[in-house]
Design an enzyme around this catalytic site. Structure first.
Site, mmCIF file in Angstrom:
data_model
loop_
_atom_site.group_PDB
_atom_site.id
_atom_site.type_symbol
_atom_site.label_atom_id
_atom_site.label_comp_id
_atom_site.label_asym_id
_atom_site.label_seq_id
_atom_site.Cartn_x
_atom_site.Cartn_y
_atom_site.Cartn_z
ATOM 1 N N GLY A 156 0.844 -1.198 0.000
ATOM 2 C CA GLY A 156 0.000 0.000 0.000
ATOM 3 C C GLY A 156 0.869 1.233 0.000
ATOM 4 C CE LYS A 157 -1.437 6.345 -3.620
ATOM 5 N NZ LYS A 157 -2.127 7.568 -3.901
ATOM 6 N NE ARG A 158 -1.883 4.365 6.235
ATOM 7 C CZ ARG A 158 -2.882 3.818 6.863
ATOM 8 N NH1 ARG A 158 -2.657 2.878 7.754
ATOM 9 N NH2 ARG A 158 -4.114 4.178 6.620
#
Ligand code: GLU
Length: 479
Positions: A243-245
């Site tokens: 994910g982007k995180r």
């Protein structure tokens, strides 16, 4: 031999998308075949202005030039799905004529009811169980559905191996939407067939839809291309999809941060593939030679930004060492601190030549080279807090710097003479390098890191080097 990359122009090129371009590119090149770029822009709600240009630019930057597609053209264009509507309609009409597609004007509310009915009965929702008895004639504005013929299907996936699926996963999927444009499910089959694509490489998320695709190939009598499901890219802990995180930025962000295209290519090619050795650095040509689908792993591959940065550091050194500092310098445009704009190429090249082996990204130049271009802010706490210097008094520190200055004033300013003189100063002052050299290093840079002292001094030049030592002495004395 033809492969293709078929991105949707949604404005964001994610790491996983790029890997779906790299593998087919490598396959095509190793077979001296053709790599096709096809823009899948039939989902108008997701369309983003400028996204196609971003895709084209990113591929060019990575050196993944396409042989057929936008800009370059080719024998089976157009290469934008939005421009191929008549082609899809022609194939759709064939299915209608065969009695294998039907127009379906059932409202979405009604479809929702069917779904709820199934949920309530705890049976799987399959649209084919609600197939309308008297479908209308097909015209634009009404979705067109495939009339499925569910049965056990077996196929081979080049990565996942032999696969089998039962009738329960096959349904009456939509071929053409109400807006007249095809769904991905239908368009890619038509396009891959019309464009003579031999290998369909895409994310494993499409694997569960393959039985539906097989039914369409079979009905239309189309040759089934080799199907290649690429494993998921997982976050750094390996538990879930990236994910982007997790630090997964778009390729553009990596580019702007000073990651080299060679690194992206190298790192992503190895995300889910290895050649069976411990080797981690591959050029594009190495990859073309060595890549094989049989060594693509079936389980998810872990994305690790630290490793990407490490690989980029390797690539920065590789370019400087193999192609020369000029070649690396040619890549640094836009990565220097603001203050560097007043300096000429020769000076910046010298700075680069002594610092490049510490860079993880070209963007590091911005923070790591300021003191070569502007006067550093004198911060005596850097001296006072230094673990080797904190035990020395201000008088002693000032004395050491004065002694250094006196000696350096008299010498010819070359790296070698600086090195020898500094070594002599160690003997004369009876100090350890960690003491004397750290002190001088801080005095001329006030930076947490700088290259070896003789190198830094020689690049700064005699006038600047001595002036900075002098200013630090003044600051110490007035502290
Ligand atoms: N347009 C699809 C996507 O971007 C392509 C999948 C495929 O390669 O067929 O995910």
């Amino acid at each position: 031999m033809k492969t293709r990359f078929a991105p949707s122009p949604t404005g964001y090129i994610h790491i996983g998308n790029v890997r779906s371009a790299i593998y087919p590119y490598l396959l095509a090149k190793q077979a001296h075949g053709k790599f096709i770029l096809r823009i899948e822009d039939t989902d108008q709600a997701r369309y983003v202005e400028g996204a196609t240009e971003l895709i084209e630019e990113t591929l060019k930057w990575l050196g993944l030039d396409w042989d057929e597609g936008p800009i370059v053209g080719g024998p089976n264009g157009p290469y934008f799905q939005s421009e191929r509507k008549p082609i899809y309609h022609a194939w759709a009409k064939k299915l209608i004529a065969m009695g294998r597609a039907y127009a379906d004007d059932t409202s979405s509310e009604q479809i929702q009811k069917y779904r709820e009915e199934c949920n309530a009965k705890k049976i799987p929702y399959l649209y084919r169980n609600f197939r309308p008895e008297n479908p209308p004639e097909w015209r634009e504005g009404i979705p067109l559905r495939f009339k499925s013929d569910p049965k056990v299907r077996t196929w081979h996936d080049e990565v996942m191996g032999d696969m089998k699926a039962g009738p329960e996963v096959q349904d009456d999927i939509i071929l053409i939407k109400a807006d007249g444009l095809p769904t991905y499910n239908f368009a890619h089959i038509v396009d891959d067939a019309e464009m003579d694509v031999d290998y369909v490489c895409r994310g494993v998320e499409y694997l569960s839809s393959v039985p539906n695709y097989l039914a369409i190939y079979e009905t239309l009598g189309l040759k089934i291309p080799k199907l290649v499901s690429l494993p998921h890219i997982l976050g750094p802990t390996g538990g879930k999809k990236l994910g982007k995180r997790d630090g997964a930025k778009s390729v553009d962000e990596y580019r702007k941060g000073g990651i080299l295209p060679e690194t992206i290519l190298n790192y992503l090619a190895c995300l889910g593939w290895n050649d069976g050795t411990e080797e981690e650095i591959y050029t594009k040509n190495d990859l073309i030679k060595k890549f094989s689908l049989s060594r693509v792993q079936t389980s998810g591959a872990r994305f690790d930004e630290t490793k990407l940065l490490w690989a980029n550091g390797q690539w920065i050194r590789k370019i400087a060492d193999e192609q020369g500092i000029d070649a690396l310098y040619g890549r640094t445009n836009g990565f220097w601190p603001e203050s560097a704009k007043n300096y000429d190429d020769e000076y910046k090249k010298k700075v680069l030549s002594i610092i490049y082996d510490r860079l993880k990204t070209l963007g590091d130049l911005r923070e790591m080279t300021n003191y070569f271009f502007e006067e550093p802010k004198i911060d005596l706490t850097m001296i006072m807090k230094n673990k080797f210097l904190k035990k020395l008094s201000e008088e002693e520190l000032s004395f050491l710097l004065q002694k250094t200055m006196q000696r350096l004033e008299t010498i010819e300013w070359s790296e070698e003479i600086l090195q020898n003189t500094l070594n002599e100063l160690l003997v004369e002052t009876k100090k350890k390098p960690a003491e004397l050299f750290s002190l001088v290093r801080i005095a001329i840079s006030f930076a947490p890191f700088s290259p070896a002292l003789p190198l830094t001094l020689s690049v700064l030049g005699k006038e600047v080097g001595l002036a900075r030592i002098g200013q630090t002495i003044t600051a110490l004395e007035s502290a």
